[in-house]
Design a protein around this motif. Structure first.
Motif, short mmCIF file in Angstrom:
data_model
loop_
_atom_site.label_atom_id
_atom_site.label_comp_id
_atom_site.label_asym_id
_atom_site.label_seq_id
_atom_site.Cartn_x
_atom_site.Cartn_y
_atom_site.Cartn_z
N ALA A 37 -5.64 12.26 -4.26
CA ALA A 37 -6.88 12.14 -5.04
C ALA A 37 -7.87 11.36 -4.19
CB ALA A 37 -6.63 11.42 -6.36
N ILE A 38 -9.14 11.76 -4.24
CA ILE A 38 -10.16 11.18 -3.36
C ILE A 38 -11.28 10.61 -4.23
CG2 ILE A 38 -11.88 11.74 -1.57
CD1 ILE A 38 -9.93 14.22 -0.94
N GLY A 39 -11.69 9.38 -3.93
CA GLY A 39 -12.75 8.72 -4.71
C GLY A 39 -14.13 9.21 -4.30
N VAL A 40 -14.98 9.46 -5.30
CA VAL A 40 -16.38 9.80 -5.03
C VAL A 40 -17.20 8.55 -5.37
CG1 VAL A 40 -18.32 11.29 -5.64
CG2 VAL A 40 -15.99 12.21 -5.64
N ASN A 41 -17.96 8.09 -4.41
CA ASN A 41 -18.75 6.88 -4.60
C ASN A 41 -20.21 7.14 -4.29
OD1 ASN A 41 -16.75 4.62 -5.18
ND2 ASN A 41 -15.81 5.67 -3.44
N LEU A 61 -16.91 12.68 5.58
CA LEU A 61 -17.56 11.87 4.55
C LEU A 61 -16.49 11.22 3.68
CD1 LEU A 61 -20.44 11.18 3.51
CD2 LEU A 61 -20.22 13.10 1.93
N GLY A 62 -16.83 10.12 3.05
CA GLY A 62 -15.93 9.47 2.10
C GLY A 62 -15.07 8.41 2.76
N MET A 63 -14.73 7.39 1.97
CA MET A 63 -13.96 6.27 2.52
C MET A 63 -12.83 5.83 1.60
SD MET A 63 -16.90 3.40 1.98
CE MET A 63 -18.00 4.35 2.97
N GLU A 64 -12.57 6.60 0.54
CA GLU A 64 -11.58 6.15 -0.45
C GLU A 64 -10.69 7.29 -0.90
OE1 GLU A 64 -13.19 5.37 -4.46
OE2 GLU A 64 -11.93 3.59 -4.46
N TYR A 95 -12.91 12.60 2.52
CA TYR A 95 -13.01 13.87 1.79
C TYR A 95 -12.22 14.91 2.59
CZ TYR A 95 -17.15 12.36 -1.04
OH TYR A 95 -18.03 11.74 -1.91
N SER A 96 -10.91 14.83 2.52
CA SER A 96 -10.06 15.62 3.40
C SER A 96 -8.65 15.67 2.83
CB SER A 96 -10.01 14.94 4.78
OG SER A 96 -9.15 15.63 5.65
N GLU A 97 -7.90 16.71 3.19
CA GLU A 97 -6.50 16.76 2.76
C GLU A 97 -5.68 15.66 3.42
OE1 GLU A 97 -6.20 21.55 1.80
OE2 GLU A 97 -5.55 20.81 3.76
N VAL A 98 -6.02 15.32 4.67
CA VAL A 98 -5.33 14.22 5.37
C VAL A 98 -6.37 13.35 6.07
CG1 VAL A 98 -3.18 15.47 5.81
CG2 VAL A 98 -5.02 15.60 7.48
N HIS A 99 -6.02 12.05 6.20
CA HIS A 99 -6.97 11.15 6.86
C HIS A 99 -6.20 10.04 7.55
CE1 HIS A 99 -10.79 9.45 7.73
NE2 HIS A 99 -10.82 8.52 6.79
N ASN A 100 -6.63 9.69 8.76
CA ASN A 100 -6.03 8.57 9.49
C ASN A 100 -6.79 7.30 9.17
OD1 ASN A 100 -4.29 10.38 10.65
ND2 ASN A 100 -5.45 10.58 12.55
N VAL A 101 -6.04 6.27 8.78
CA VAL A 101 -6.66 5.03 8.27
C VAL A 101 -5.99 3.84 8.93
CG1 VAL A 101 -7.16 3.70 6.17
CG2 VAL A 101 -6.95 6.20 6.03
N LYS A 102 -6.77 2.83 9.28
CA LYS A 102 -6.19 1.62 9.89
C LYS A 102 -5.23 0.95 8.91
CE LYS A 102 -9.67 0.35 13.30
NZ LYS A 102 -9.00 1.14 14.33
N GLU A 103 -4.11 0.46 9.45
CA GLU A 103 -3.13 -0.25 8.63
C GLU A 103 -3.79 -1.39 7.84
OE1 GLU A 103 -0.25 -2.34 11.04
OE2 GLU A 103 1.16 -2.57 9.39
N SER A 104 -4.76 -2.06 8.48
CA SER A 104 -5.40 -3.22 7.85
C SER A 104 -6.21 -2.85 6.61
CB SER A 104 -6.30 -3.93 8.86
OG SER A 104 -7.29 -3.03 9.32
N LYS A 105 -6.49 -1.56 6.42
CA LYS A 105 -7.31 -1.12 5.28
C LYS A 105 -6.48 -0.44 4.20
CE LYS A 105 -10.98 -2.58 7.31
NZ LYS A 105 -11.42 -3.94 6.93
N ILE A 106 -5.15 -0.52 4.34
CA ILE A 106 -4.27 0.19 3.40
C ILE A 106 -3.68 -0.77 2.37
CG2 ILE A 106 -2.01 1.31 3.24
CD1 ILE A 106 -3.77 3.30 4.45
#
Ligand SMILES: NC(=O)c1ccc[n+]([C@@H]2O[C@H](COP(=O)([O-])OP(=O)(O)OC[C@H]3O[C@@H](n4cnc5c(N)ncnc54)[C@H](OP(=O)(O)O)[C@@H]3O)[C@@H](O)[C@H]2O)c1
Length: 327
Positions: A37-41, A61-64, A95-106
């Motif tokens: 699920a992806i957040g819309v902000n 686009l998107g960060m959540e 806004y994607s099926e998969v996304h790479n995210v820094k460990e520090s932001k998880i």
């Protein structure tokens, strides 16, 4: 291959394209998340429109979002494949099926919190958390003004204020939204499309006004917000839904009563993993115990391919609570 939303030029919702891409492996300090699920902000609309320009175009686009970890980088120590996680401060591209995210932001997701609840609440809830407990410390029985109280951030703010015992006066754009804000725990509401904000605040506070105003509407409410503040009150300007506040003559703070003003952002308050853990725990505990309910109307769960429709609804003020994209 996977699907995502990208845009090649800033503009209206129509610039958002749904297309295939080849996901990169995560960097050493990143994890790869399969988004459920992806957040819309609202901030996503500023990035899309060019108000907050991206580093380069074309851009995601998107960060959540919230989902399951499918790969971890070589330096990642606190997260493993299969973990349920959420994030709200990734680089653009959620806004994607998969996304790479820094460990520090998880943030690791407690079992009690669903992917949809997390994606609909993390950024908005962290925002309310720092606004209410760090930018200013709201107190039991304190009366304060919060604009757009039926929106995503607003409906969490109403419930969190209620949990603290503070008296939130919420502005809203319709009588329906007034009922929703009231049901979420707003002490009083003002329909700013037909009522005078300053007159109503004076009435509700027996002429005293309020010590703090939280204003995410921006340009349209700036002056009214200042006029609702007591001497030495705090104006927290944290968004631009009606356009940014520009060209302020500081003398106005003197004229309106030695006021303070701040323009905070979540990334200025939630920066370290510890701060993320602290804020997300406070939020998830309140959700798990039912003190905060995350409102996601069924017609605001859009397929990922319909991100443009989600943006249209948000910018047309046709939403309340949170909206999601479902991959
Ligand atoms: N600084 C930060 O750290 C931070 C973090 C997160 C969000 N924010 C800000 O918080 C605000 C709320 O974000 P959200 O994602 O939860 O959005 P939202 O509140 O669900 O949607 C924005 C709401 O703003 C109101 N609004 C007033 N004037 C508007 C206009 N001219 N055009 C469009 N909407 C208008 C509308 O409510 P009514 O119909 O009731 O007027 C609309 O529903 C946004 O301004 C966002 O940028 C700031």
């Amino acid at each position: 291959m996977a699907k995502h939303i990208k845009f090649s030029a800033a503009g209206g919702p129509e610039v958002l394209q749904y297309c295939e891409f080849v996901p990169a492996d995560p960097a050493p300090d990143e994890v790869q998340v399969e988004n459920k699920a992806i957040g819309v902000n609202y901030i996503d609309t500023y990035v899309r429109s060019g108000l907050y320009p991206t580093a380069s175009l074309p851009s995601g686009l998107g960060m959540e979002a919230a989902g399951v970890v499918t790969q971890v980088g070589s330096q990642v120590t606190s997260i493993k494949v299969g973990d349920r996680v959420a994030y709200a401060q990734s680089a653009v591209g959620a806004y994607s099926e998969v996304h790479n995210v820094k460990e520090s932001k998880i943030a690791l997701l407690p079992d009690a919190i669903s992917f949809e609840q997390a994606a609909a609440s993390l950024l908005k809830g962290l925002t309310v958390y720092y606004l209410f407990f760090q930018t200013h410390q709201i107190q039991k029985d304190e009366i304060f003004l919060f604009h757009a109280a039926a929106g995503g951030v607003g409906s969490i703010a109403c419930q969190w204020a209620n949990a603290v015992g503070a008296k939130l006066i919420g502005t809203v754009g319709s009588d329906d939204k007034a009922s929703q804000a009231k049901a979420a725990g707003a002490w009083q509401t003002i329909n700013y499309n037909r009522e005078n904000i300053v007159e109503r605040v004076l009435e509700m506070t027996d002429g005293e006004k309020v010590g703090v105003v939280y204003d995410s509407v921006g340009k349209a409410t700036w002056l009214d917000s200042l006029n609702c503040l007591k001497r030495r009150g705090l104006m927290v300007s944290f968004g631009n839904a009606s356009g940014p506040v520009t060209g302020v003559d500081l003398g106005i703070l003197n004229q309106k009563g030695s006021l303070f003003v701040t323009r905070p952002a979540v990334n200025g308050y939630i920066t370290t993993r510890e701060e993320l853990n602290e804020g997300s725990k406070a939020l998830f505990d309140l959700i798990a115990t039912g003190k905060i309910k995350i409102n996601i109307p069924e017609n605001q769960k859009f397929p990922l391919s319909e991100a443009a429709a989600a943006h249209q609804a948000l910018e047309n003020r046709a939403t309340h609570g949170s909206s999601l994209l479902i991959p």
